[in-house]
Design a protein around this motif. Structure first.
Motif, mmCIF file in Angstrom:
data_model
loop_
_atom_site.group_PDB
_atom_site.id
_atom_site.type_symbol
_atom_site.label_atom_id
_atom_site.label_comp_id
_atom_site.label_asym_id
_atom_site.label_seq_id
_atom_site.Cartn_x
_atom_site.Cartn_y
_atom_site.Cartn_z
ATOM 1 N N GLU A 133 2.500 -9.476 -6.557
ATOM 2 C CA GLU A 133 2.383 -9.763 -7.988
ATOM 3 C C GLU A 133 2.761 -8.575 -8.867
ATOM 4 N N ARG A 134 2.878 -7.390 -8.277
ATOM 5 C CA ARG A 134 3.205 -6.173 -9.036
ATOM 6 C C ARG A 134 4.704 -6.050 -9.254
ATOM 7 N N ALA A 135 5.094 -5.061 -10.043
ATOM 8 C CA ALA A 135 6.509 -4.762 -10.239
ATOM 9 C C ALA A 135 7.139 -4.447 -8.884
ATOM 10 N N PRO A 136 8.419 -4.764 -8.702
ATOM 11 C CA PRO A 136 9.051 -4.560 -7.400
ATOM 12 C C PRO A 136 9.098 -3.090 -6.981
ATOM 13 N N ASP A 137 8.869 -2.868 -5.688
ATOM 14 C CA ASP A 137 8.889 -1.526 -5.118
ATOM 15 C C ASP A 137 9.092 -1.696 -3.616
ATOM 16 N N ASN A 138 9.895 -0.849 -3.018
ATOM 17 C CA ASN A 138 10.161 -0.980 -1.590
ATOM 18 C C ASN A 138 9.323 -0.032 -0.728
ATOM 19 N N SER A 139 8.292 0.531 -1.294
ATOM 20 C CA SER A 139 7.441 1.452 -0.538
ATOM 21 C C SER A 139 6.376 0.671 0.225
ATOM 22 N N VAL A 140 5.634 1.384 1.076
ATOM 23 C CA VAL A 140 4.529 0.734 1.771
ATOM 24 C C VAL A 140 3.441 0.404 0.751
ATOM 25 N N ASP A 141 2.607 -0.560 1.077
ATOM 26 C CA ASP A 141 1.550 -0.973 0.148
ATOM 27 C C ASP A 141 0.381 -0.001 0.243
ATOM 28 N N MET A 142 0.204 0.788 -0.802
ATOM 29 C CA MET A 142 -0.882 1.768 -0.848
ATOM 30 C C MET A 142 -2.134 1.206 -1.522
ATOM 31 N N GLY A 143 -2.125 -0.081 -1.856
ATOM 32 C CA GLY A 143 -3.302 -0.701 -2.465
ATOM 33 C C GLY A 143 -3.204 -0.878 -3.959
ATOM 34 N N THR A 144 -2.364 -0.079 -4.602
ATOM 35 C CA THR A 144 -2.057 -0.232 -6.031
ATOM 36 C C THR A 144 -0.600 0.155 -6.210
ATOM 37 N N GLY A 145 -0.080 -0.157 -7.373
ATOM 38 C CA GLY A 145 1.237 0.340 -7.720
ATOM 39 C C GLY A 145 1.146 1.813 -8.107
ATOM 40 N N TYR A 146 2.291 2.448 -8.187
ATOM 41 C CA TYR A 146 2.391 3.838 -8.649
ATOM 42 C C TYR A 146 2.023 3.904 -10.122
ATOM 43 N N ASP A 147 1.418 4.997 -10.535
ATOM 44 C CA ASP A 147 0.973 5.220 -11.914
ATOM 45 C C ASP A 147 -0.045 4.183 -12.368
ATOM 46 N N CYS A 148 -0.881 3.767 -11.450
ATOM 47 C CA CYS A 148 -1.929 2.803 -11.758
ATOM 48 C C CYS A 148 -3.183 3.573 -12.159
ATOM 49 N N PHE A 149 -3.536 3.499 -13.416
ATOM 50 C CA PHE A 149 -4.679 4.227 -13.939
ATOM 51 C C PHE A 149 -5.929 3.369 -13.778
ATOM 52 N N ASP A 150 -6.494 3.450 -12.590
ATOM 53 C CA ASP A 150 -7.627 2.616 -12.228
ATOM 54 C C ASP A 150 -8.341 3.288 -11.056
ATOM 55 N N THR A 151 -9.632 3.041 -10.919
ATOM 56 C CA THR A 151 -10.375 3.651 -9.816
ATOM 57 C C THR A 151 -9.847 3.197 -8.449
ATOM 58 N N LEU A 152 -9.199 2.044 -8.377
ATOM 59 C CA LEU A 152 -8.625 1.589 -7.116
ATOM 60 C C LEU A 152 -7.530 2.554 -6.631
ATOM 61 N N SER A 153 -6.952 3.338 -7.542
ATOM 62 C CA SER A 153 -5.939 4.331 -7.182
ATOM 63 C C SER A 153 -6.530 5.627 -6.667
ATOM 64 N N HIS A 154 -7.827 5.815 -6.809
ATOM 65 C CA HIS A 154 -8.444 7.030 -6.274
ATOM 66 C C HIS A 154 -8.187 7.054 -4.773
ATOM 67 N N THR A 155 -7.720 8.167 -4.286
ATOM 68 C CA THR A 155 -7.240 8.273 -2.913
ATOM 69 C C THR A 155 -8.233 7.730 -1.895
ATOM 70 N N ALA A 156 -9.505 8.020 -2.051
ATOM 71 C CA ALA A 156 -10.513 7.607 -1.070
ATOM 72 C C ALA A 156 -11.264 6.341 -1.475
ATOM 73 N N ASN A 157 -10.710 5.546 -2.371
ATOM 74 C CA ASN A 157 -11.416 4.338 -2.807
ATOM 75 C C ASN A 157 -11.721 3.449 -1.598
ATOM 76 N N PRO A 158 -12.968 3.049 -1.417
ATOM 77 C CA PRO A 158 -13.345 2.256 -0.240
ATOM 78 C C PRO A 158 -12.932 0.782 -0.310
ATOM 79 N N LYS A 159 -12.425 0.336 -1.462
ATOM 80 C CA LYS A 159 -12.101 -1.087 -1.630
ATOM 81 C C LYS A 159 -10.711 -1.469 -1.125
ATOM 82 N N ILE A 160 -9.933 -0.505 -0.640
ATOM 83 C CA ILE A 160 -8.607 -0.835 -0.126
ATOM 84 C C ILE A 160 -8.707 -1.266 1.336
#
Length: 171
Positions: A90-117
């Motif tokens: 559902e995110r903008a297109p990107d050919n990278s591996v799925d890191m749990g959020t898109g790049y430049d995602c200003f959200d706690t889900l982007s915190h490197t050690a977020n347990p929800k991924i």
């Protein structure tokens, strides 16, 4: 392999980001980058920094791609993409591996050690952090993609203009 999103950023660009973060915007076409926050919170919460390591030439934003990397679907500026916290499809297109959020995602889900991924997303984040650490880069824990080269941490900020140079592929 590595995919670089951002590296050197002149001080004037950082100032523009900070000013943008402070300006009300009733239309917010960029809301997908901060789906759970008000735009006015981006600077106070540290998602946009007034003093950026990018301006010192020692920060890099990057991710991982599986080689050979498939071409990403073209970005459509007229399309409505889902928030950066949405499932990858559902995110903008990107050919990278799925890191749990898109790049430049200003959200706690982007915190490197977020347990929800997912476990796989965690494994990819850990792989990136470990690979970068072996080369002297430290991860900014609020952004899985952001790394600073610690041996050069004393570099002063720079405001070297990067002139526009259109790529032949963009013509």
């Amino acid at each position: 392999s590595l995919k670089v999103y951002d590296c050197y950023r002149p001080m004037r660009a950082v100032r523009s980001f900070v000013e943008w973060g402070k300006r009300p915007d009733p239309h917010l076409p960029t809301k997908r980058f901060f789906p759970s926050l008000d735009k006015s919170e981006l600077v106070p919460r540290g998602y946009i920094a007034a003093q950026s390591m990018h301006s010192r030439g020692i920060a890099i934003d990057l991710t991982l791609v599986v080689v050979p990397a498939a071409a990403a679907a073209p970005f459509d500026p007229a399309a409505t993409y889902g928030p950066c916290t949405a499932p990858e499809a559902e995110r903008a297109p990107d050919n990278s591996v799925d890191m749990g959020t898109g790049y430049d995602c200003f959200d706690t889900l982007s915190h490197t050690a977020n347990p929800k991924i997912s476990p796989e997303q965690r494994r990819w984040r850990e792989t990136l952090v470990q690979a970068m650490a072996r080369q002297g880069f430290e991860n900014f824990d609020q952004e899985w993609w952001h790394f600073t080269y610690q041996p050069a941490a004393g570099m002063p900020p720079m405001d070297v203009e990067v002139p526009a140079h259109p790529s032949p592929a963009l013509k």
